[in-house]
Design an enzyme around this catalytic site. Structure first.
Site, short mmCIF file in Angstrom:
data_model
loop_
_atom_site.label_atom_id
_atom_site.label_comp_id
_atom_site.label_asym_id
_atom_site.label_seq_id
_atom_site.Cartn_x
_atom_site.Cartn_y
_atom_site.Cartn_z
N THR A 31 -20.04 70.19 -37.93
CA THR A 31 -20.18 69.02 -38.80
C THR A 31 -21.66 68.82 -39.06
O THR A 31 -22.44 68.56 -38.14
CB THR A 31 -19.57 67.77 -38.11
N LYS A 143 -17.79 75.03 -30.19
CA LYS A 143 -17.03 74.02 -30.94
C LYS A 143 -15.82 74.69 -31.58
O LYS A 143 -15.77 74.92 -32.79
CB LYS A 143 -17.94 73.35 -31.97
N GLU A 176 -18.60 63.94 -21.60
CA GLU A 176 -19.11 63.59 -22.93
C GLU A 176 -18.27 62.45 -23.51
O GLU A 176 -17.30 62.00 -22.90
CB GLU A 176 -19.08 64.81 -23.87
C1 LIG Z 1 -16.33 66.65 -28.45
C2 LIG Z 1 -17.71 66.60 -29.02
N1 LIG Z 1 -18.77 66.70 -28.19
C3 LIG Z 1 -20.03 66.66 -28.66
C4 LIG Z 1 -20.30 66.50 -30.00
C5 LIG Z 1 -21.72 66.47 -30.50
O1 LIG Z 1 -22.03 67.65 -31.20
P1 LIG Z 1 -23.17 67.73 -32.31
O2 LIG Z 1 -24.42 67.16 -31.69
O3 LIG Z 1 -23.29 69.18 -32.58
O4 LIG Z 1 -22.73 66.94 -33.50
C6 LIG Z 1 -19.23 66.41 -30.90
C7 LIG Z 1 -19.48 66.27 -32.33
O5 LIG Z 1 -18.60 66.11 -33.14
C8 LIG Z 1 -17.90 66.46 -30.40
O6 LIG Z 1 -16.84 66.38 -31.22
#
Ligand SMILES: Cc1ncc(COP(=O)(O)O)c(C=O)c1O
Length: 277
Positions: A31, A143, A176
């Site tokens: 994203t 991801k 998280e």
């Molecule tokens: C489960 C999860 N953890 C952490 C993050 C943070 O990721 P990022 O900093 O790459 O947006 C996200 C972002 O959507 C997420 O869905």
């Protein structure tokens, strides 16, 4: 209104049911924030896709091609969101991948989410989710498309009482938020959970790990308990769209946006304008 969407470079919304992204969640996503027609962190997202493709054994599309497709979607957008999905492409009924998987590239353009300014200025309320994250080093950090744990956790609350939910793994370690990484501050040091057995290694988390030391803030990746969060001087969340949010309420505890949060946010906003505070 449907988002605009490009599949393998062609503007369209439909995708075949035989795509393994749908059949098995066999793929990855990113994203990305768009500011002024540009995706300032494209490189970092591409690096995480590289790690994800390596881990899953999916061919990594060419960087120039992906950048071109993302740029086409971002063109003319003041502030927007691009969701980039890669799947292992079309397959048969079973789990076996085709010998030469033809990766499906999906680029979707979405509106920027309009969170209240108060989330950055005063902080957000965070709930403790009951849904636990599984521990799996093979999938941790990347991801991938399988996000049922986050879907279950996000379904634990409705309405605006909470802006985020905190998730623990099956051993009770804090990992998280449902859509963000988490940090606590004690004595000017930032602590954040490791992402080697559970959780997503966020692009914004990567930025914080790189940039906190430049602001004379030590940062440590370690195991964190719910009790540690409650005892913290500050609690902070991060992702690519919010940048950073301070937590103001968690369980019975109250926090203030503190000096570490403000130092990081001001530094971030120099070239990543998620909010006008
Ligand atoms: C489960 C999860 N953890 C952490 C993050 C943070 O990721 P990022 O900093 O790459 O947006 C996200 C972002 O959507 C997420 O869905």
């Amino acid at each position: 209104m449907s988002p605009r969407c490009w599949i393998n470079g062609v503007e369209q919304l439909d995708i075949t049911v035989a795509d393994r992204g749908l059949q098995y969640g066999d793929g990855l996503f990113e994203t990305l924030a768009v500011f002024d027609g540009q995706c300032p962190r494209f490189q970092d997202h591409y690096q995480r896709l590289r790690a994800g493709c390596d881990r899953l054994g999916i061919p990594l599309p060419d960087e120039t091609l992906l950048l071109q497709e993302v740029a086409q979607a971002a063109k003319g957008q003041d502030k927007a969101v691009i969701k980039l999905i890669l799947t292992s492409g079309v397959g048969g009924r079973g789990y076996t991948r085709p010998v030469n998987p033809q990766v499906t590239r999906i680029v979707m353009l979405h509106a920027w989410p309009d969170y209240p300014l108060a989330y950055w200025q005063n902080g957000i309320a965070m709930m403790l989710c009951q849904t636990r994250l599984g521990c799996n080093p093979a999938l941790a950090g990347i991801k991938h498309l399988n996000r049922l744990e986050q879907v279950l956790a996000r379904n634990e609350w409705q309405g605006n009482d909470y802006a985020e939910g905190l998730m623990c793994d099956t051993d009770g370690n804090v990992i998280e938020g449902t859509m963000s990484n988490v940090y606590l501050v004690r004595d000017n040091t930032l602590y954040t959970p490791t992402t080697d057995h559970s959780g997503v290694a966020g692009v914004m988390r990567h930025w914080i790990l790189d940039n906190a030391p430049k602001l004379n803030i030590d940062i440590v990746e370690t195991a964190i308990s719910v009790e540690d969060i409650k005892q913290a001087d500050e609690v902070i969340l991060s992702n690519s769209l919010i940048g950073l949010w301070p937590v103001k309420a968690f369980e019975t505890c109250e926090f203030q946006p503190g000096p570490v949060y403000w130092a990081l946010l001001k530094h971030l906003l120099k070239d990543y304008p998620v909010v006008d505070v």
